[in-house]
Write a protein that holds these residues in place. Structure first.
Motif, PDB file in Angstrom:
ATOM      1  N   ILE A   1       0.397  10.145   5.695  1.00 28.42           N
ATOM      2  CA  ILE A   1       0.546   9.424   6.954  1.00 28.42           C
ATOM      3  C   ILE A   1       0.638  10.448   8.083  1.00 28.42           C
ATOM      4  CG2 ILE A   1       2.011   7.874   8.283  1.00 28.42           C
ATOM      5  CD1 ILE A   1       0.395   6.656   5.946  1.00 28.42           C
TER       6      ILE A   1
ATOM      7  N   ARG B   1      -3.737  10.967   0.615  1.00 31.59           N
ATOM      8  CA  ARG B   1      -3.835  10.112   1.811  1.00 31.59           C
ATOM      9  C   ARG B   1      -2.468  10.066   2.490  1.00 31.59           C
ATOM     10  NH1 ARG B   1      -7.195   5.617   2.438  1.00 31.59           N
ATOM     11  NH2 ARG B   1      -8.461   6.596   0.841  1.00 31.59           N
TER      12      ARG B   1
ATOM     13  N   TYR C   1       1.096   5.329   0.205  1.00 27.75           N
ATOM     14  CA  TYR C   1       0.347   6.486   0.709  1.00 27.75           C
ATOM     15  C   TYR C   1       1.027   7.775   0.240  1.00 27.75           C
ATOM     16  CZ  TYR C   1      -1.989   3.283   3.986  1.00 27.75           C
ATOM     17  OH  TYR C   1      -2.722   2.266   4.553  1.00 27.75           O
TER      18      TYR C   1
ATOM     19  N   PRO D   1      -3.430   6.830   8.779  1.00 20.70           N
ATOM     20  CA  PRO D   1      -3.481   7.759   7.644  1.00 20.70           C
ATOM     21  C   PRO D   1      -4.115   9.092   8.028  1.00 20.70           C
ATOM     22  CG  PRO D   1      -4.466   5.606   7.107  1.00 20.70           C
ATOM     23  CD  PRO D   1      -4.330   5.683   8.591  1.00 20.70           C
TER      24      PRO D   1
ATOM     25  N   ASP E   1       0.857  -1.184   0.000  1.00 22.31           N
ATOM     26  CA  ASP E   1       0.000   0.000   0.000  1.00 22.31           C
ATOM     27  C   ASP E   1       0.892   1.233   0.000  1.00 22.31           C
ATOM     28  OD1 ASP E   1      -2.300  -1.523   0.097  1.00 22.31           O
ATOM     29  OD2 ASP E   1      -2.635  -1.236   2.249  1.00 22.31           O
TER      30      ASP E   1
END
Length: 451
Positions: free
Chosen positions: A222, A220, A29, A233, A27
């Protein structure tokens, strides 16, 4: 393994691809509502995209050229004839060929020859950075190129780029720049640029990650990272609150087996919950200073100068360079439209960083008129301005010892950012290499997934 990659710039996307190819689920971000990091594009209208900050490739940039080939895009890069000038004594001086140097009147004739011989020695020498890491650029230049060379050429350039820190910059920074400009030894310098901007490359990388079962989340960021690799997130539109993750509203936390971060050092430290990394490593993160890139992009209705790139050698001008993008790519690519970047590098808190695009143009206009007295506000059809706080690490003497290790003291947590690109400087080519190396470092800690 389930892995979080923090940042969807070139390094983060490349790292995500390599981890996906190794059989892991990734994933990615990204804080910005788009891909590419410092190479991200904007929509300039008419079906065209252009980078927020000027970009090109040298013929020595093998890593990114290889990536285009790997992704089945070998014809995407175009190699185009460059033109470079240096503005000094009220004039743009061509600065491409040896003959241009010999005609450079701000330097006395013998100083021109001495400068040319020293540059040639660097470009054709063995290239070992060690001797250049232990001396400042100013000291080396004044000794081997002469004080006139520093006064008329390198001093203004270094002050423009690094401000009050100019005298602290190590010679290795300039040595590498000169070696990159040597290129493939062709008589004419060629620079590379993708036919459709950098955006298709970012999409190809994203598609490969998602085809391997991963996700690429834009808008998105962190907000928090815990010691057990729980990632919290930030909410959509967090980018409007700036770069500090402590200001973000948060979403539900997600658990991962490992994390690879491509965040700037200060942002990385701010996402860490207490105790994730020891103070000694955090001190290294704080030990390297960044300058902010401030880039004003103008759409203009007529050519500003005949050159693609103009370095500014006049301390009175409030910017460091002009990059007339359409003098490299040609106006036909943009349906006859012309685009000019006005480049600057500034310390945090500088007054220019708070100005609106229109106010910034007003501050720059006297400097633009000094180069082209005909320039007028009526030439400008559109204005954009962008700021990147972590654009330029300041490479000082002994810099190598200051670099934080990619493999952090927390097993399974890797950091890869521009402070580690050394002795080379930042750029898309070295971001590809950085992403490859970061993924390799993390994979050394992980069990292999299915192929």
């Amino acid at each position: 393994m389930k892995i979080a990659v923090l940042g969807a710039g070139v390094a983060g996307l490349v790292a995500g691809l390599r981890l996906t190819q190794a059989g892991h689920t990734v994933d990615v971000y990204e804080r910005w509502p788009g891909l590419g990091g410092q190479a991200a594009t904007i929509d300039i209208g008419g079906g065209h995209l252009l980078e927020r900050y000027y970009h090109h490739l040298f013929s020595t940039d093998r890593h990114i050229a290889g990536l285009y080939d790997e992704l089945g895009m070998p014809d995407e890069l175009e190699w185009l004839s460059s033109s470079v000038a240096y503005f000094a004594d009220g004039k743009q001086w061509p600065f491409v060929t040896p003959m241009d140097l010999l005609r450079f009147k701000p330097l006395p004739p013998l100083a021109r020859i001495r400068l040319g011989m020293a540059v040639l020695a660097i470009q054709r020498g063995p290239g070992a950075p060690g001797p250049f890491e232990r001396v400042t650029a100013r000291k080396w230049i004044e000794r081997y190129m002469g004080k006139d060379a520093y006064r008329a050429l390198w001093g203004p350039l270094l002050r423009g780029k690094f401000g009050e820190r100019a005298d602290d910059v190590a010679m290795v920074w300039l040595q590498n720049k000169l070696r990159l400009r040597r290129g493939d030894d062709a008589a004419e310098e060629k620079l590379g640029y993708p036919k459709r901007s950098w955006e298709p490359l970012f999409h190809a990388l994203r598609d490969k990650i998602e085809a391997g079962g991963g996700n690429v989340f834009i808008d998105r960021p962190i907000a928090k990272l815990s010691a057990d690799f729980t990632v919290t997130p930030g909410a959509p539109n967090s980018f409007r609150k700036g770069h500090d993750p402590r200001a973000f509203e948060t979403l539900e936390p997600v658990q991962y087996d490992a994390v690879l971060a491509t965040l700037p050092s200060d942002v990385f430290e701010h996402v860490l919950e207490p105790g994730v990394l020891p103070e000694a490593y955090l001190a290294k993160l704080r030990g390297i200073e960044y300058f902010t890139a401030l880039c004003l992009l103008l759409e203009i209705d007529q050519q500003f100068s005949p050159y693609y790139w103009t370095n500014i050698g006049d301390d009175a001008l409030p910017f460091v360079g002009l990059i007339e993008h359409t003098n490299l790519m040609g106006v036909a690519r943009y349906d006859g439209r012309r685009f000019l970047y006005v480049a600057n590098y500034l310390p945090a808190g500088h007054e220019l960083l708070d100005l609106s695009p229109e106010d910034l143009l007003a501050r720059y206009t006297p400097g633009l008129n000094a180069i082209n007295p005909r320039f007028d506000r009526s030439w400008v059809k559109q204005i954009w301005s962008h700021r990147e706080p972590a654009a330029q690490p300041i490479v000082t003497v002994g810099y190598r010892d200051k670099i934080p290790a990619m493999k952090t003291p927390r097993r399974g947590l890797v950091l890869a950012n521009t402070t580690q690109i050394f002795p080379e400087d930042r750029g898309t080519n070295y971001a590809v290499r950085e992403g490859d190396e970061a993924a390799k470092a993390l994979l050394e800690w992980l069990p292999s997934g299915p192929k």
